[in-house]
Design a protein around this motif. Structure first.
Motif, PDB file in Angstrom:
ATOM      1  N   ASN A 138       0.810  -1.222   0.000  1.00 53.60           N
ATOM      2  CA  ASN A 138       0.000   0.000   0.000  1.00 53.60           C
ATOM      3  C   ASN A 138       0.848   1.279   0.000  1.00 53.60           C
ATOM      4  O   ASN A 138       0.354   2.352   0.347  1.00 53.60           O
ATOM      5  CB  ASN A 138      -0.950   0.034   1.200  1.00 53.60           C
ATOM      6  CG  ASN A 138      -2.055  -1.007   1.073  1.00 53.60           C
ATOM      7  OD1 ASN A 138      -2.474  -1.340  -0.060  1.00 53.60           O
ATOM      8  ND2 ASN A 138      -2.525  -1.529   2.193  1.00 53.60           N
ATOM      9  N   ASN A 139       2.112   1.181  -0.371  1.00 53.41           N
ATOM     10  CA  ASN A 139       2.991   2.350  -0.526  1.00 53.41           C
ATOM     11  C   ASN A 139       3.418   2.470  -1.987  1.00 53.41           C
ATOM     12  O   ASN A 139       3.881   1.492  -2.589  1.00 53.41           O
ATOM     13  CB  ASN A 139       4.236   2.233   0.347  1.00 53.41           C
ATOM     14  CG  ASN A 139       3.902   2.349   1.824  1.00 53.41           C
ATOM     15  OD1 ASN A 139       3.132   3.211   2.216  1.00 53.41           O
ATOM     16  ND2 ASN A 139       4.474   1.458   2.637  1.00 53.41           N
ATOM     17  N   THR A 140       3.230   3.659  -2.542  1.00 59.18           N
ATOM     18  CA  THR A 140       3.629   3.904  -3.935  1.00 59.18           C
ATOM     19  C   THR A 140       5.096   4.309  -3.948  1.00 59.18           C
ATOM     20  O   THR A 140       5.513   5.246  -3.253  1.00 59.18           O
ATOM     21  CB  THR A 140       2.781   5.017  -4.563  1.00 59.18           C
ATOM     22  OG1 THR A 140       1.398   4.684  -4.403  1.00 59.18           O
ATOM     23  CG2 THR A 140       3.109   5.185  -6.028  1.00 59.18           C
ATOM     24  N   ILE A 141       5.866   3.619  -4.763  1.00 60.58           N
ATOM     25  CA  ILE A 141       7.317   3.797  -4.771  1.00 60.58           C
ATOM     26  C   ILE A 141       7.780   4.219  -6.163  1.00 60.58           C
ATOM     27  O   ILE A 141       7.351   3.663  -7.171  1.00 60.58           O
ATOM     28  CB  ILE A 141       8.032   2.514  -4.332  1.00 60.58           C
ATOM     29  CG1 ILE A 141       7.691   2.193  -2.872  1.00 60.58           C
ATOM     30  CG2 ILE A 141       9.547   2.673  -4.483  1.00 60.58           C
ATOM     31  CD1 ILE A 141       8.269   0.887  -2.380  1.00 60.58           C
ATOM     32  N   LEU A 142       8.696   5.250  -6.188  1.00 57.79           N
ATOM     33  CA  LEU A 142       9.352   5.675  -7.427  1.00 57.79           C
ATOM     34  C   LEU A 142      10.853   5.415  -7.259  1.00 57.79           C
ATOM     35  O   LEU A 142      11.454   5.810  -6.264  1.00 57.79           O
ATOM     36  CB  LEU A 142       9.117   7.176  -7.689  1.00 57.79           C
ATOM     37  CG  LEU A 142       9.891   7.775  -8.873  1.00 57.79           C
ATOM     38  CD1 LEU A 142       9.436   7.151 -10.193  1.00 57.79           C
ATOM     39  CD2 LEU A 142       9.732   9.293  -8.911  1.00 57.79           C
ATOM     40  N   SER A 167      17.536   4.040  -6.227  1.00 56.00           N
ATOM     41  CA  SER A 167      17.130   4.426  -4.867  1.00 56.00           C
ATOM     42  C   SER A 167      15.617   4.545  -4.844  1.00 56.00           C
ATOM     43  O   SER A 167      14.997   5.010  -5.811  1.00 56.00           O
ATOM     44  CB  SER A 167      17.775   5.760  -4.472  1.00 56.00           C
ATOM     45  OG  SER A 167      19.187   5.637  -4.445  1.00 56.00           O
ATOM     46  N   LYS A 168      15.009   4.104  -3.721  1.00 55.98           N
ATOM     47  CA  LYS A 168      13.558   4.076  -3.631  1.00 55.98           C
ATOM     48  C   LYS A 168      13.049   5.261  -2.809  1.00 55.98           C
ATOM     49  O   LYS A 168      13.623   5.612  -1.773  1.00 55.98           O
ATOM     50  CB  LYS A 168      13.094   2.775  -2.979  1.00 55.98           C
ATOM     51  CG  LYS A 168      13.389   1.542  -3.829  1.00 55.98           C
ATOM     52  CD  LYS A 168      12.842   0.281  -3.164  1.00 55.98           C
ATOM     53  CE  LYS A 168      13.082  -0.949  -4.042  1.00 55.98           C
ATOM     54  NZ  LYS A 168      12.524  -2.175  -3.418  1.00 55.98           N
ATOM     55  N   PRO A 186      20.288   8.394   4.006  1.00 54.30           N
ATOM     56  CA  PRO A 186      19.454   8.248   2.804  1.00 54.30           C
ATOM     57  C   PRO A 186      19.889   7.040   1.995  1.00 54.30           C
ATOM     58  O   PRO A 186      21.032   6.578   2.086  1.00 54.30           O
ATOM     59  CB  PRO A 186      19.701   9.552   2.055  1.00 54.30           C
ATOM     60  CG  PRO A 186      20.232  10.513   3.075  1.00 54.30           C
ATOM     61  CD  PRO A 186      20.994   9.679   4.053  1.00 54.30           C
ATOM     62  N   SER A 187      18.965   6.535   1.183  1.00 52.99           N
ATOM     63  CA  SER A 187      19.293   5.386   0.327  1.00 52.99           C
ATOM     64  C   SER A 187      20.082   5.812  -0.902  1.00 52.99           C
ATOM     65  O   SER A 187      20.689   4.977  -1.575  1.00 52.99           O
ATOM     66  CB  SER A 187      18.013   4.670  -0.106  1.00 52.99           C
ATOM     67  OG  SER A 187      17.183   5.564  -0.842  1.00 52.99           O
ATOM     68  N   GLY A 188      20.052   7.079  -1.224  1.00 49.27           N
ATOM     69  CA  GLY A 188      20.782   7.573  -2.395  1.00 49.27           C
ATOM     70  C   GLY A 188      20.862   9.087  -2.362  1.00 49.27           C
ATOM     71  O   GLY A 188      20.414   9.743  -1.428  1.00 49.27           O
TER      72      GLY A 188
END
Length: 630
Positions: free
Chosen positions: A43-47, A52-53, A81-83
């Motif tokens: 239920n989470n929209t990811i770009l 990196s998400k 941060p992931s990126g």
């Protein structure tokens, strides 16, 4: 998760109405390209951007905005941060661009702690040998501190009331570009958004007024450069006219700004400086007036004599300990130069006019280097003090050796006197012909012939000297100059002829007669009045001897006779009848029997043509003649 039908509308969790150009993974191809593909996970929209998400919190199709938050930072946890995301990094790949981003957070790792104020420590991420810092800045962080390395950069909207991870939890906004629009307005708006408008530089507020700092000015010019670069990029080639127009406008604004700044600086800085300079200049003229001597010294291109201060003169003379002599010009003292050799220091009297004698001395003798001319070592000009420093002449002046009241003592024999006469003649010849400018001494007399330790003569005292071009045969002077008894007739009355170097020849002739006779010309104590004027008396004696050819009974020897004959040749009444100093040297070196008697220059002391009488007749009309007591 649900999908619309041909409208390509989808939803994922709380994010509803996902539509073109975005679409969920698995939607039909016509719903959008792969660059705008979203993924629905739990239920989470990811770009995904560069692997990196980011959670998609909101999409505004009207403003072309998308709100994202890093998956590692979405819950406010203490994570890195992931990126990284940088300004303008995704335009070509995802058609995404900055929009209203007020700042960024840059994480760095330092092996040692640093005290830089802009570095904020992140305690929850730091370890014993590794300290994590975060830097808040508007796109530029500068060079990292020593022992620090870059980790990640993530955009954020600043809110100093929240801790760093709570700020990052709010996410950030990006914009995506619609299909290119060939519009100047769009290009300017796009590049303005991309550069962050002018929000990246701060205006310091001082006393309620905005003040632009040096950093602000640098940032302004950097913004202009980046803005023009954006307009010039390949996708805006259709807006080339816009680029040139913007360039011209920015240049005009910058020139106007610089002119205004220069005017402000000129008003606040240059005007007071000009006023202060003007006042200082006038004050300097009042405190220290520049007299004729100072102007002369300032105009000299190169002076070989050295200039000394008055304190140095005091040191050289040991506080004027040993006086060598005194006259109308002042006093002469013995001294020792710092180089170790002896010197004679002439302190000029303060009543010596405007310094003309001093200027003559320095300008003439200062440029002369001859074995028979005294050397000027230096000078002093300080306030009212004037001093001349000469090489020291151990045996003083010639007059004390050729004149003696008892007439019985002769300190120099006739051979030495003839040698002295030759050297003085050579020195005068050098003054007349050896320099670029002819130097006329105008005061040749025994007192101005100095003798060194070997009794070698040197001409001194150039206070009455005059520089004269060799090409001009006539010298123009405003007043007669010299010493009574040695002044040429033309210096007293122009009816005798023009003033030239022959005037020095006349004075030298009187000097030779002094050396030969051992007495002054005008010895008023002489018993026989016919002997008062010595040249007339000696001429009559020589003439009788020449006619009788009987030299045995004559009172003087051949060397003295030579000096007398040459002296009589030099004191001819008319300047044209006198020999040059070159001919005088030849005559002094010739055999006495080869010399011919010249015409008699004067008849007697009572004759109106006598120089003594001429001077008496002209003394009242020509008061400017220069007289110096012997």
């Amino acid at each position: 998760m649900s999908h619309g039908k041909r409208s390509c509308s989808s939803s994922c969790g709380s994010l509803q109405n996902i539509k073109y150009p975005f679409h969920l993974r698995g939607d039909p191809a016509e719903c959008g390209g792969s660059d705008f593909e979203l993924n629905c996970e739990g239920n989470n929209t990811i770009l995904e951007i560069h692997r990196s998400k980011y959670y998609v919190k909101d999409i505004s199709y009207h403003d072309y905005k998308i709100t994202l938050v890093d998956v590692n930072l979405a819950h406010g946890n203490c994570n890195l941060p992931s990126g990284s995301i940088y300004p303008g990094d995704y335009m070509e790949t995802f058609w995404l661009e900055w929009l209203d981003i007020q700042g960024q957070a840059t994480f760095i790792n330092c092996s040692a702690k640093t005290n830089i104020p802009s570095y904020e420590i992140v305690p929850c991420l730091s370890k014993k040998n590794s300290t994590i810092y975060v830097i808040f800045d508007n796109f530029y962080i500068g060079n990292l501190a020593t022992n620090c390395q870059f980790l990640y950069t993530i955009p954020l909207i600043k809110n100093h009331e929240l801790r760093v991870f709570d700020q990052l939890k709010l996410g950030f906004q990006l914009s995506w570009n619609p299909p290119p629009i060939n519009s100047a307005t769009y290009a300017i708006h796009y590049c303005g958004q991309r550069m962050g408008y002018l929000d990246f530089f701060e205006m310091d507020v001082i006393n309620g007024e905005n003040v632009m700092t040096t950093y602000d000015m640098i940032s302004l010019f950097s913004f202009q450069f980046d803005f023009l670069s954006c307009l010039h990029e390949e996708q805006y080639h259709q807006s080339t006219l816009t680029f040139y127009a913007a360039t011209i406008i920015i240049i005009v604004l910058d020139i106007t700004f610089l002119i205004l700044v220069l005017l402000m600086i000129g008003r606040l800085l240059f005007t007071p400086l000009c006023v202060l300079s003007f006042l200082a200049y006038n004050l300097f003229k009042l405190i220290k007036p520049i007299d004729s001597v100072e102007r002369f010294l300032q105009n000299q291109k190169a002076l070989s004599p050295s200039r000394y201060s008055y304190n140095e003169i005091i040191t050289i003379t040991s506080n004027f300990k040993e006086k060598l002599g005194q006259g109308g010009f002042g006093s002469v003292y013995r001294g020792r130069h710092p180089g170790g050799y002896l010197v004679a220091v002439k302190m000029l009297s303060k009543s010596m006019g405007n310094g003309e004698d001093f200027i003559n001395e320095v300008s003439t003798i200062g440029r002369i280097h001859h074995v028979n001319v005294v050397q000027l070592v230096g000078f002093c000009v300080e306030g009212s003090y004037r001093a001349l420093v000469y090489e020291y002449m151990e045996n003083g002046s010639l007059d004390k050796y050729i004149f003696n009241s008892s007439k019985a003592i002769r300190f120099l024999n006739m051979e030495k006197l003839l040698e002295i006469a030759k050297y003085v003649a050579k020195g005068l010849h050098y003054l007349h012909q050896g320099c670029n400018m002819r130097i006329l001494h105008f005061d040749i007399k025994p007192h101005n012939i100095l003798l060194d330790h070997n009794f070698s003569p040197k001409i001194s005292d150039f206070g009455l000297a005059k520089l004269h071009p060799k090409s001009h045969s006539i010298v123009s002077i405003s007043a007669a100059r010299g010493t009574i008894g040695y002044i040429a007739p033309e210096l007293i009355s122009r009816s005798f002829g023009t003033i030239s170097h022959k005037s020095d020849v006349y004075s030298f002739g009187m000097l030779l007669l002094d050396m030969a006779g051992g007495r002054r010309h005008s010895d008023l104590k002489a018993d026989n009045s016919s002997q008062v004027y010595y040249p007339s008396w000696i001429y009559d004696k020589l003439q009788k001897v020449e006619l009788s050819k009987n030299f045995n009974n004559f009172e003087i020897n051949d060397l003295e006779r030579k000096l007398c004959i040459v002296g009589l040749c030099c004191i001819q009444t008319r300047p044209v009848d006198r020999p040059s100093m070159f001919n005088v040297v030849e005559m002094l070196e010739a055999d006495v029997d080869s010399l011919q008697m010249p015409p008699k220059p004067f008849f007697s002391s009572s004759d109106p043509m006598s120089p003594t009488n001429i001077f008496k007749e002209n003394s009242e009309s020509e008061q400017s003649i220069i007289v110096e007591n012997m």
